[in-house]
Design a protein around this motif. Structure first.
Motif, mmCIF file in Angstrom:
data_model
loop_
_atom_site.group_PDB
_atom_site.id
_atom_site.type_symbol
_atom_site.label_atom_id
_atom_site.label_comp_id
_atom_site.label_asym_id
_atom_site.label_seq_id
_atom_site.Cartn_x
_atom_site.Cartn_y
_atom_site.Cartn_z
ATOM 1 N N GLU A 108 60.256 57.195 19.694
ATOM 2 C CA GLU A 108 60.436 55.750 19.828
ATOM 3 C C GLU A 108 59.623 55.199 21.000
ATOM 4 O O GLU A 108 59.007 54.122 20.890
ATOM 5 N N LEU A 109 59.598 55.918 22.116
ATOM 6 C CA LEU A 109 58.791 55.473 23.261
ATOM 7 C C LEU A 109 57.312 55.432 22.891
ATOM 8 O O LEU A 109 56.588 54.509 23.280
ATOM 9 N N TYR A 110 56.861 56.413 22.141
ATOM 10 C CA TYR A 110 55.471 56.397 21.678
ATOM 11 C C TYR A 110 55.227 55.200 20.746
ATOM 12 O O TYR A 110 54.191 54.545 20.828
ATOM 13 N N ARG A 111 56.188 54.934 19.862
ATOM 14 C CA ARG A 111 56.043 53.791 18.951
ATOM 15 C C ARG A 111 55.878 52.501 19.731
ATOM 16 O O ARG A 111 55.045 51.647 19.388
ATOM 17 N N GLN A 112 56.654 52.348 20.812
ATOM 18 C CA GLN A 112 56.557 51.160 21.656
ATOM 19 C C GLN A 112 55.198 51.063 22.345
ATOM 20 O O GLN A 112 54.761 49.960 22.706
ATOM 21 N N GLN A 113 54.540 52.216 22.511
ATOM 22 C CA GLN A 113 53.202 52.237 23.114
ATOM 23 C C GLN A 113 52.101 52.175 22.057
ATOM 24 O O GLN A 113 50.928 52.346 22.368
ATOM 25 N N GLY A 114 52.504 51.975 20.800
ATOM 26 C CA GLY A 114 51.524 51.822 19.736
ATOM 27 C C GLY A 114 51.025 53.115 19.133
ATOM 28 O O GLY A 114 49.981 53.133 18.463
ATOM 29 N N VAL A 115 51.754 54.214 19.350
ATOM 30 C CA VAL A 115 51.345 55.520 18.826
ATOM 31 C C VAL A 115 52.314 55.940 17.726
ATOM 32 O O VAL A 115 53.513 56.087 17.967
ATOM 33 N N ASN A 116 51.789 56.160 16.524
ATOM 34 C CA ASN A 116 52.608 56.559 15.393
ATOM 35 C C ASN A 116 53.006 58.028 15.511
ATOM 36 O O ASN A 116 52.265 58.837 16.083
#
Length: 315
Positions: free
Chosen positions: A115-123
């Motif tokens: 989820e933290l990666y998703r918030q940083q734009g990383v799938n």
């Protein structure tokens, strides 16, 4: 003639074992792996000081353990995001080693990292969640893989661990070469050459077992002490290599022969059917694997704590 690094890349996916962005840019690996020890080293690099200061500023006066742990996760994800902008493949980010014997907590933290990666734009398709190859860690990976979260099972020292990971559907394993060698050398058993290196033999056996039984799990040799070990595993699915050894390979000349191939004839080894009790018994009977797994978990946990302490005192 091309150098040995170029030749290796033609038969094996090369992965950078570092959090150093500049080293990754230089060697252009397929993927990159990080862990708490590498993040601790990365935290001392000048290019990360502003980012760390920004994360710490977000803590304000709250320097409680839970907040510091969250801050370390944010730093790991931000460094991972930068790596994703350089490598064409994936980045491995490790779950807190203190959760190595807690399946539910490992699953929760893995989901939080995604989820933290998703918030940083990383799938999540660009990620491996790195988990210690304990029984509990393997069970966590089994759950996560069914959710589409690919896992890298690390601190792996035995065929027992490798077989359990494959049966759990893990995408990738990182069997350690150099740490196995260290254990044997400490007991006066130094191999005469790379082919007799117990770490090389271990990874070769795991590779052979996987190919013989048709497992899709990727074998990524890790933890190398010298380029001889790397050369002896040329052709392995993947190899994760430190910048120092990548540089050595880049400057090394001569032909690099392929040593491992999925087309080779493999010795017949029966498939291992492992329950929790049989897994634990097999590990109990393997002093090297048991000791190195425990030592690795302790070391990664200690570096996690050092990172949290660094952030607590950050000005």
């Amino acid at each position: 003639m091309t150098n040995k690094l170029t030749q290796l890349k033609a038969m094996t996916d090369v992965v950078a074992d570092t959090g150093d962005i500049e080293a990754i840019r230089r060697f252009q690996p397929q993927d990159a792996t990080t862990n708490p020890s590498l993040l601790l080293k990365a935290a001392a690099l000048p290019q990360y000081q502003a980012m760390i200061s920004e994360v710490v500023a977000g803590l304000g006066s709250n320097r409680e353990p839970a907040s510091l742990k969250e801050a370390v996760m944010q730093i790991a994800v931000r460094i991972g995001r930068e790596i994703c902008q350089i490598v064409p493949g994936k980045v491995s980010t490790e779950v807190d080693a203190r959760l190595s014997f807690n399946t539910a907590a490992t699953v929760d933290e893995a989901r939080k990292l995604v989820e933290l990666y998703r918030q940083q734009g990383v799938n999540k398709s660009r990620l491996f969640i790195k988990i210690a190859s304990t029984w509990e860690g393997i069970r966590a990976a089994e759950i996560l893989e069914k959710e589409g979260i690919e896992c890298n099972l690390t601190l792996l020292f035995s065929l027992t661990q490798a077989a359990a990971c494959a049966e759990a559907g893990a995408t990738l394993i990182s069997p350690f070469v150099g740490r196995i060698l260290d254990w044997h050398v400490a007991r006066g058993n130094s191999p005469a050459n790379a082919e007799e290196d117990p770490g090389v033999i271990s990874v070769s056996s795991i590779y052979s077992y996987y190919k013989q039984h048709g497992y899709a799990t990727v074998v990524m040799g890790a933890s190398f002490r010298n380029i001889g070990e790397i050369e002896a595993l040329a052709g392995c699915d993947r190899l994760t290599i430190s910048p120092a050894l990548l540089e050595e390979l880049e400057t090394a000349e001569g032909t690099l022969p392929r040593k491992l191939s999925s087309d080779a004839e493999f010795p017949a080894v029966p498939k291992l059917a492992l329950s929790e009790s049989s897994f634990r018994w097999a590990m109990n009977e393997d002093a090297m694997a048991t000791e190195k797994l425990a030592e690795g978990v302790r070391a990664f946990a200690a570096d996690q704590i050092k990172l949290e302490s660094l952030l607590r005192e950050w000005k």
